[in-house]
Motif scaffolding. Structure first.
Motif, PDB file in Angstrom:
ATOM      1  N   ARG A  92       0.192  -4.822   6.384  1.00  0.00           N
ATOM      2  CA  ARG A  92      -0.048  -3.395   5.945  1.00  0.00           C
ATOM      3  C   ARG A  92       0.607  -2.218   6.714  1.00  0.00           C
ATOM      4  N   ARG A  93       0.361  -2.365   7.914  1.00  0.00           N
ATOM      5  CA  ARG A  93       1.002  -1.443   8.632  1.00  0.00           C
ATOM      6  C   ARG A  93       2.597  -1.336   8.551  1.00  0.00           C
ATOM      7  N   GLN A  94       3.135  -2.522   8.437  1.00  0.00           N
ATOM      8  CA  GLN A  94       4.842  -2.756   8.109  1.00  0.00           C
ATOM      9  C   GLN A  94       5.291  -2.444   6.603  1.00  0.00           C
ATOM     10  N   PRO A 145      -7.621 -11.636   9.015  1.00  0.00           N
ATOM     11  CA  PRO A 145      -7.352 -10.102   9.013  1.00  0.00           C
ATOM     12  C   PRO A 145      -6.384  -9.374   9.876  1.00  0.00           C
ATOM     13  N   SER A 146      -6.306  -9.966  11.179  1.00  0.00           N
ATOM     14  CA  SER A 146      -5.354  -9.074  12.136  1.00  0.00           C
ATOM     15  C   SER A 146      -3.982  -9.313  11.510  1.00  0.00           C
ATOM     16  N   ASN A 186       2.362   1.811   2.708  1.00  0.00           N
ATOM     17  CA  ASN A 186       1.930   3.313   3.339  1.00  0.00           C
ATOM     18  C   ASN A 186       0.585   3.277   4.005  1.00  0.00           C
ATOM     19  N   PRO A 187       0.658   4.122   5.001  1.00  0.00           N
ATOM     20  CA  PRO A 187      -0.829   4.278   5.713  1.00  0.00           C
ATOM     21  C   PRO A 187      -1.696   5.101   5.056  1.00  0.00           C
ATOM     22  N   THR A 188      -1.198   5.733   4.049  1.00  0.00           N
ATOM     23  CA  THR A 188      -2.095   6.748   3.216  1.00  0.00           C
ATOM     24  C   THR A 188      -3.240   5.805   2.564  1.00  0.00           C
TER      25      THR A 188
END
Length: 440
Positions: free
Chosen positions: A20-22, A13-14, A25-27
């Motif tokens: 995902r953060r890389q 998961p980490s 998009n964080p939206t």
């Protein structure tokens, strides 16, 4: 030789969160303080990478249960045979349109297929504007109708929320008919017609702009507004006001259709009305991207302007095979009656918990679409937002997946797969009792 498909790495998961953060998009948000990695689904359960089972009470997309064997098999079989666009003749699309329209009142008989509920609502807007030759739209406060630019403009949940640009000039927002928190309460037998009067104000505002109303959009049960069941008579009166002004009436059934309401296959039927257009999405394909619009023949006829409606993927043989399988499962497994039976048990149990826990201000819903509004004080109705989110995390720790909604994010929303059982209901009520004690 066949192509070798590269295996997808099994990441922690980490690691997934970092990627995902890389790259994403964080939206695109994640659920829970510590997001879960799910690898499998079956029935009313999701399973994480360690094999732990989580009771899914928030997924109204996998309508007949995660990975239902009949739905999976129908999609696999058709995908192995043919998938192409609707410019070729194929049995599946006409069979699906026939079967789907048979679930509606006879006035609604012309089907358009799309790939999502957003697309369905977007197409309904085009159809309404073409039929009425008008532009302005009336929507209900806190509503959400989709993620396209035109649907964000129709969604107070978005345009009045974080990052929103406010109400566009061509949109009028009608008062939310919330008989728990609003101006007219449950003790008013005319609450529905009283709330509907606000459409007259919206229509007058449109006329003051020198425009005419094209459509009135309303979910048959309000989702993002807080799982609000419309007061009796609301749609009858609201539709009368809208139609008198020349607008068409659009029922958004994207969340609540296909038998979820229990007593009815379509939730608008509980209001004793027949809309002019109905939009569908989410449960229609049990997780497969699919949506639909159904309307009256005269409205569909007006949409024949010389501009073709062609959608590359909508109505393809695979989607229609899956849609047909979903209809078969609902009928053959008696899931509409099941939603009524289990939903009644949930509503009764929740009302019993309301007698024990003052944090529960209101219990409402129909079938397997239920809201539990949490308040700090039953007189002031101060929202118990923090407590609601604490309860969500408590339930997650005990492997029950739930979420919140409503203008104050204080409404527990229950909309599980339709195979959610009596045992599942009893387990949830027991755990919710514990969760409520933990925050009292």
């Amino acid at each position: 030789m066949p192509t070798t498909v590269a295996p997808i790495p099994n990441r922690s998961p980490s690691e997934i969160i970092a990627l995902r953060r890389q790259h994403i998009n964080p939206t695109l948000s994640m659920s829970y303080q510590q997001p879960l990695k799910m690898v499998r689904g079956a029935g009313a359960y999701l399973y994480d990478q360690e094999g732990n089972a989580y009771l899914d009470m928030v997924n109204n997309v996998c309508h007949v249960g995660h990975c239902h064997p009949s739905v999976v098999a129908a999609g696999q079989a058709q995908m192995a045979q043919l998938n192409t666009n609707t410019r070729y003749l194929h049995d599946n699309i006409v069979e699906y349109a026939k079967r789907l329209s048979a679930t509606f009142p006879p006035e609604l008989s012309v089907v358009f297929l799309t790939n999502s509920g957003t697309e369905a609502n977007d197409l309904a807007l085009r159809i309404a504007k073409t039929y009425t030759q008008a532009n302005d739209i009336i929507v209900v406060d806190h509503a959400y109708h989709g993620n396209s630019p035109t649907m964000i403009e129709l969604s107070p949940y978005k345009f009045d929320g974080k990052g929103g640009r406010g109400r566009p000039a061509h949109i009028q927002v009608a008062e939310i008919p919330d008989d728990y928190r609003g101006r007219f309460r449950k003790d008013d037998p005319q609450a529905g017609s009283h709330y509907a009067q606000d459409l007259q104000r919206a229509i007058a505002a449109i006329h003051a702009r020198g425009e005419k109303p094209a459509a009135f959009y309303c979910e048959s049960v309000l989702g993002c507004g807080g799982q609000v069941v419309l007061p009796a008579g609301y749609l009858e009166a609201a539709y009368a006001h809208a139609r008198a002004a020349g607008a068409v009436c659009i029922a958004d059934e994207v969340q609540v259709g296909f038998g979820r309401a229990g007593d009815h296959f379509w939730a608008f039927e509980a209001q004793g009305v027949v809309p002019d257009i109905v939009t569908m999405g989410k449960p229609i394909g049990n997780g497969h991207p699919m949506g639909a619009v159904i309307t009256r023949p005269e409205i569909a006829q007006a949409f024949i302007t010389g501009m073709e409606y062609f959608n590359t993927f909508a109505g393809n043989p695979v989607s229609c095979a899956i849609g047909l399988a979903v209809l078969d499962v609902i009928e053959q497994e008696g899931l509409q009656a099941h939603a009524k039976q289990v939903g009644d048990v949930l509503l009764q149990g929740l009302n019993e918990l309301k007698q024990k826990h003052t944090l529960i201000g209101d219990v409402r819903g129909m079938g397997l679409f239920i809201g539990v509004e949490l308040v700090k004080d039953r007189h002031s109705l101060e929202p118990a937002t923090a407590e609601a989110n604490t309860i969500i995390e408590f339930l997650k720790a005990h492997r029950i997946l739930l979420s919140t909604d409503g203008p104050y994010d204080n409404v527990l929303k229950l909309k599980p797969p339709m195979v959610f059982s009596m045992d599942n209901a009893r387990e949830f009520l027991w755990r919710l009792d514990q969760a409520l004690f933990s925050v009292s």
